[in-house]
Scaffold this active site. Structure first.
Site, PDB file in Angstrom:
ATOM      1  N   CYS A   1      33.137  65.922  -2.505  1.00  0.00           N
ATOM      2  CA  CYS A   1      33.567  66.193  -3.871  1.00  0.00           C
ATOM      3  C   CYS A   1      33.070  65.082  -4.794  1.00  0.00           C
ATOM      4  CB  CYS A   1      35.086  66.254  -3.931  1.00  0.00           C
ATOM      5  SG  CYS A   1      35.779  67.353  -2.694  1.00  0.00           S
TER       6      CYS A   1
ATOM      7  N   ARG B   1      27.663  67.724  -6.076  1.00  0.00           N
ATOM      8  CA  ARG B   1      28.492  67.341  -4.921  1.00  0.00           C
ATOM      9  C   ARG B   1      29.461  68.444  -4.506  1.00  0.00           C
ATOM     10  NH1 ARG B   1      28.727  61.971  -3.069  1.00  0.00           N
ATOM     11  NH2 ARG B   1      30.665  62.570  -2.078  1.00  0.00           N
TER      12      ARG B   1
ATOM     13  N   TRP C   1      34.416  70.434  -3.445  1.00  0.00           N
ATOM     14  CA  TRP C   1      33.803  71.234  -2.388  1.00  0.00           C
ATOM     15  C   TRP C   1      34.924  71.459  -1.381  1.00  0.00           C
ATOM     16  CZ3 TRP C   1      32.791  70.880   2.891  1.00  0.00           C
ATOM     17  CH2 TRP C   1      31.864  71.821   3.376  1.00  0.00           C
TER      18      TRP C   1
ATOM     19  N   ASN D   1      38.275  62.569  -2.277  1.00  0.00           N
ATOM     20  CA  ASN D   1      37.084  63.075  -1.593  1.00  0.00           C
ATOM     21  C   ASN D   1      37.215  62.713  -0.121  1.00  0.00           C
ATOM     22  OD1 ASN D   1      34.499  63.756  -0.773  1.00  0.00           O
ATOM     23  ND2 ASN D   1      33.624  61.818  -1.462  1.00  0.00           N
ATOM     24  N   GLY D   2      37.080  63.700   0.774  1.00  0.00           N
ATOM     25  CA  GLY D   2      37.217  63.421   2.205  1.00  0.00           C
ATOM     26  C   GLY D   2      38.354  64.253   2.789  1.00  0.00           C
TER      27      GLY D   2
ATOM     28  N   GLU E   1      11.925  73.789   8.523  1.00  0.00           N
ATOM     29  CA  GLU E   1      12.322  73.382   7.175  1.00  0.00           C
ATOM     30  C   GLU E   1      12.069  74.515   6.174  1.00  0.00           C
ATOM     31  OE1 GLU E   1      13.966  71.263   5.671  1.00  0.00           O
ATOM     32  OE2 GLU E   1      13.174  71.009   3.648  1.00  0.00           O
TER      33      GLU E   1
ATOM     34  N   LYS F   1      14.982  76.004   3.828  1.00  0.00           N
ATOM     35  CA  LYS F   1      14.919  76.034   2.364  1.00  0.00           C
ATOM     36  C   LYS F   1      15.166  77.444   1.854  1.00  0.00           C
ATOM     37  CE  LYS F   1      15.267  72.717   1.343  1.00  0.00           C
ATOM     38  NZ  LYS F   1      15.211  71.541   2.156  1.00  0.00           N
TER      39      LYS F   1
ATOM     40  N   GLU G   1      18.834  78.417   2.214  1.00  0.00           N
ATOM     41  CA  GLU G   1      19.727  77.669   1.331  1.00  0.00           C
ATOM     42  C   GLU G   1      19.737  78.184  -0.091  1.00  0.00           C
ATOM     43  OE1 GLU G   1      20.037  73.040   1.800  1.00  0.00           O
ATOM     44  OE2 GLU G   1      17.971  73.668   1.965  1.00  0.00           O
TER      45      GLU G   1
ATOM     46  N   HIS H   1       9.479  84.706  23.529  1.00  0.00           N
ATOM     47  CA  HIS H   1      10.647  84.580  24.403  1.00  0.00           C
ATOM     48  C   HIS H   1      11.910  85.122  23.747  1.00  0.00           C
ATOM     49  CE1 HIS H   1       8.309  82.233  27.268  1.00  0.00           C
ATOM     50  NE2 HIS H   1       7.678  81.809  26.183  1.00  0.00           N
TER      51      HIS H   1
ATOM     52  N   LYS I   1      25.579  68.431  -2.004  1.00  0.00           N
ATOM     53  CA  LYS I   1      24.438  67.538  -1.786  1.00  0.00           C
ATOM     54  C   LYS I   1      24.704  66.557  -0.650  1.00  0.00           C
ATOM     55  CE  LYS I   1      20.444  65.781  -2.869  1.00  0.00           C
ATOM     56  NZ  LYS I   1      19.337  66.560  -2.288  1.00  0.00           N
TER      57      LYS I   1
HETATM   58  C1  F6R Z   1      18.746  70.662   2.984  1.00  0.00           C
HETATM   59  C2  F6R Z   1      19.584  69.504   2.801  1.00  0.00           C
HETATM   60  C3  F6R Z   1      20.489  69.121   3.909  1.00  0.00           C
HETATM   61  C4  F6R Z   1      20.452  67.600   4.099  1.00  0.00           C
HETATM   62  C5  F6R Z   1      21.508  67.178   5.124  1.00  0.00           C
HETATM   63  C6  F6R Z   1      21.471  65.691   5.399  1.00  0.00           C
HETATM   64  O1  F6R Z   1      18.017  70.956   1.836  1.00  0.00           O
HETATM   65  O2  F6R Z   1      19.570  68.879   1.779  1.00  0.00           O
HETATM   66  O3  F6R Z   1      20.165  69.783   5.087  1.00  0.00           O
HETATM   67  O4  F6R Z   1      19.164  67.241   4.520  1.00  0.00           O
HETATM   68  O5  F6R Z   1      22.774  67.523   4.626  1.00  0.00           O
HETATM   69  O6  F6R Z   1      21.690  64.951   4.242  1.00  0.00           O
HETATM   70  P1  F6R Z   1      21.263  63.436   4.138  1.00  0.00           P
HETATM   71  O7  F6R Z   1      19.785  63.393   4.200  1.00  0.00           O
HETATM   72  O8  F6R Z   1      21.813  62.969   2.824  1.00  0.00           O
HETATM   73  O9  F6R Z   1      21.892  62.736   5.299  1.00  0.00           O
END
Ligand code: F6R
Length: 614
Positions: free
Chosen positions: A2, A27, A75, A101-102, A487, A491, A494, A510, A609
């Site tokens: 959050c 966040r 969040w 937060n947490g 990746e 992307k 997401e 497989h 994020k």
């Molecule tokens: C994908 C993304 C997440 C982060 C993951 C780790 O676009 O942003 O998969 O890569 O949550 O976050 P960090 O790098 O901050 O540890």
């Protein structure tokens, strides 16, 4: 996960809180709320489910007035995103108000106790125990600040809290436990700020101090006093904030994600610029903590991270093997932490984290520290927790990443891992000077190569129109580009909510091949490298089953022109740096698919994020 803001000073608090929350919405954006103490000492709490804009609309221009307040963007972890569950939360008497937060891990036991004492609860959150605990200490005659400190000692789990008391409106008290994201204190002129992250503070101040786990702070309009939650005072002085606010504006792009994709050439250039010299060719990593003899003791590298950072680790594994000559493995941090891994002082654990605050990555680092491993973190946020836990840091250095989907931090992290591998390979005598020079020349070409790959933006937009109605996608790659296929799938999932799977192309037969039909397009990474012919066979197999193929190929390579349905041409790139180049069109595809489907690119549903909970 959050976002938290706090203000105290001579200005109206609410507009500053709302502006700060807008900068922190990445966040979490399940609900938002503010609490302000009016000059007559009435506590005004306003909250609304949904994005911050819903809160602003609900105020209908009647913004609460007062010079101290706190705000929150949520969040959801405990309790759905309703108004009742939105923060701030208050005690029974509406005197104590808290943002959090947490996770309060022992909240059920605490809640039961408090309910027995007669405290009614208005939400399903774990957070609500905090104001009630503070209140219960205060009814025993304890002062506000001390009541917050005692509360911090009662709750378990990693978290950050800011609290305000109606009768003590000249002060805000905050604490941090563990690694659930931080609290940053901002120093203004006759005003002070608190925030979970720097972007909320940068328009107001460039002087900041960070709270470490186990610390608390009390601010008034003039200053901040720090102490340990255990009691003793701590000396801390403001320092210059590492980012400037101009760097985090959208700069004319429609979304942060597109801005961050398109600025990769300049950002990667900036990131490697200060770390490389050419006469003679060498790598300079200021945060590299080990002597050459210590490096020669290392007999294994374990790379760990989550999500996109884990895919960086998987590419980094190849760097450690091919560039540094050290056996390497890459592991998901949430698995590594619980698996009972065998690590020792000859193991180098390399954690990759854009934020430096990801709970699982930090927990894996704790385990590595417990077993005495050497540790380096690859991180983009100065002062973040992972940088404090590791023996040394290689900063990614691509500027703040605001889009929730990580883009430029992946390419920056790959560049950092590559440089780390060169540094290790040199110290171990695995690389001669000629090889160092050619590796660094290859890396220096990356900004130009990414720039050329990004020229496919309009093609990616057209492909999003052609394939944008598909419900499922397969992404295939081999060798160093296999994690990039994963990746690409991540992307797409997401930001466009299209189901996508990333696979090593050799694995397709497989199982995944059963899914292929004309409605499931495949994106195949098939550049001109030693594995190109193998990729072509996989593409033929997809086509033989009626599948559609978008192939990412090297410019001028025409052997797939008659087989694939569409080609995205990228410049010829040295094998080891090619993931940094090949990821660019996949990022653009995800972006334009999301636009075509009307998705909220910078704030995808359910995501945040920084994932500061398990
Ligand atoms: C994908 C993304 C997440 C982060 C993951 C780790 O676009 O942003 O998969 O890569 O949550 O976050 P960090 O790098 O901050 O540890």
């Amino acid at each position: 996960m959050c976002g938290i803001v706090g203000y105290i000073g001579g200005k109206q608090a609410a507009p500053i809180l709302i502006d700060g929350l807008a900068r922190l919405e990445y966040r979490g954006y399940d609900s938002a709320g503010i609490a302000v103490i009016e000059p007559g000492s009435a506590l005004i709490v306003r909250k609304a489910p949904g994005k911050l804009s819903a809160l602003v609309d609900s105020l209908k221009g009647a913004t609460p007035e007062g010079f101290s307040g706190i705000g929150h963007t949520r969040w959801a972890t405990h309790g759905s995103p309703t108004e009742a569950n939105a923060h701030p939360h208050t005690d029974c008497s509406q005197q104590v108000v808290v943002v959090h937060n947490g996770i309060v891990e022992n909240y059920l036991a605490l809640k039961e106790d408090l309910q027995k004492q007669g405290h009614p609860f208005a939400s399903e959150t774990d957070t609500e125990v905090i104001p009630h605990l503070i209140e219960s200490y205060m009814t025993e005659g304890v002062g506000f600040e001390e009541a917050v400190r005692l509360t911090a000692q009662r709750i378990q789990g990693a978290q950050a809290v800011v609290a305000l008391h109606v009768k003590d409106k000249g002060r805000l008290v905050a604490f941090r436990l563990g690694n659930a994201g931080g609290i940053t204190v901002g120093y203004g002129n006759g005003e002070m700020f608190l925030a979970s992250d720097l972007p909320a503070l940068l328009p107001y101040t460039s002087q900041v101090a960070f709270l470490a786990p186990g610390e608390m702070v009390t601010i008034d309009a003039a200053d901040a006093r720090f102490r340990s939650i255990k009691g003793p005072a701590i000396r801390k002085y403001p320092q210059a904030a590492p980012y400037d606010s101009v760097a985090i504006a959208k700069e004319g792009f429609r979304h942060f994600m597109l801005k961050e994709i398109m600025e990769q050439p300049s950002m990667v250039h900036r990131a490697i610029g200060g770390k490389v010299s050419f006469e003679p060719a060498d790598v300079h990593l200021p945060g590299f903590p080990f002597t050459d003899p210590q490096v020669r003791e290392i007999n294994r590298v374990v790379l760990t991270g989550m999500g996109t950072s884990l895919y960086a680790c998987m590419v980094g594994r190849t760097y450690m093997e091919h560039i540094a000559g050290i056996p390497a493995e890459a592991d998901n941090a949430s698995e590594l932490r619980y698996r009972g891994p065998i690590l020792d002082d000859r193991t180098l654990v390399v954690s990759v984290s854009q934020s430096g605050e990801t709970a699982d990555t930090l927990a894996a680092m704790e385990e590595a520290a417990r077993q005495g491993a050497k540790q380096i973190t690859i991180c983009n946020v100065e002062g973040s927790q992972s940088t404090r836990m590791a023996h040394g840091t290689v900063f990614i250095g691509v500027g703040p990443e605001i889009g929730v989907a990580s883009t430029k931090c992946l390419t920056g992290a790959l560049a950092a891992l590559y440089l780390l591998a060169v540094r290790l390979g040199k110290a171990r005598g695995f690389l001669n000077q000629g090889r160092v020079e050619s590796l660094l020349n290859d890396l220096a070409s990356v900004p130009r190569l990414i720039g050329q790959a990004l020229e496919q933006e309009h093609l990616c937009e057209r492909l999003s129109q052609k394939y944008g109605d598909a419900f499922n996608f397969l992404f295939l790659g081999r060798g160093i580009n296999m994690p990039i296929a994963m990746e690409g799938a991540l992307k797409l999932k997401e930001v466009s909510y299209i189901h996508a799977e990333g696979y090593p192309a050799g694995e397709m037969k497989h199982g995944p091949i059963a899914l292929i039909d004309k409605s499931m397009p495949t994106v195949a990474l098939a550049p001109s490298d030693a594995l190109h012919d193998k990729m072509r066979s996989n593409i033929e197999e997809v086509k033989a089953r009626g599948g559609k193929v978008i192939a990412v190929v090297t410019q001028g390579q025409h052997d797939l022109a008659d087989i694939a349905d569409d080609l995205i041409e990228v410049p010829l790139s040295p094998y080891l740096v090619s993931p940094m180049v090949h990821v660019a069109p996949l990022q653009l595809l995800a972006y334009y698919f999301a636009i075509k489907r009307g998705c909220d690119v910078d704030q995808p549903r359910n995501l945040a994020k920084t994932v500061t909970v398990e």
